[in-house]
Motif scaffolding. Sequence first.
Motif: not given
Length: 154
Positions: A103, A44, A71, A74, A67
């Motif tokens: 991604c 995070r 993620q 992103e 996480t």
Amino acid sequence: MVELSDVLAGKVLIVDDEQASVRLLERMLRGAGYGSVESTRDPRLAPELHRLNRYDLILLDLEMPGTDGFQVMEGLKEVETDGYLPVVAVTAHPGHKLRALQCGAKDFISKPFNAVEVLTRVYNLLELRLLHVESKRKRSNGLLKTKPMERKGG
């Protein structure tokens, strides 16, 4: 032209929840001469750390509790406004490799680690990142001009 010293001065962030993986990667990179290697075991924190430090390369584990690496990517995309995501996905899961590239990851490293593979991919991607930054700087200073696309008439 990118020199070896420029590549070795590249700023690298390791994001992995496993302490053994972090230590191994840090040892490999520092042993190869990389001078700016940082790490976090809390995924995070990665986007904020990148916002503050602008890493040239982020080695990002994809499989972490809470996480995951997808993620995190992103969140990193919100920091990287020019669209260049300096991420190398780290995974033991073959199915995640293609998804990571789709991604925005620039490459991947397989677990278990192969030192030659890790060091080769890190070097190549840091070199590409530095070339990208140099090209961007030259374009913004008007030193590098892109040719306008020719229109095809009909």
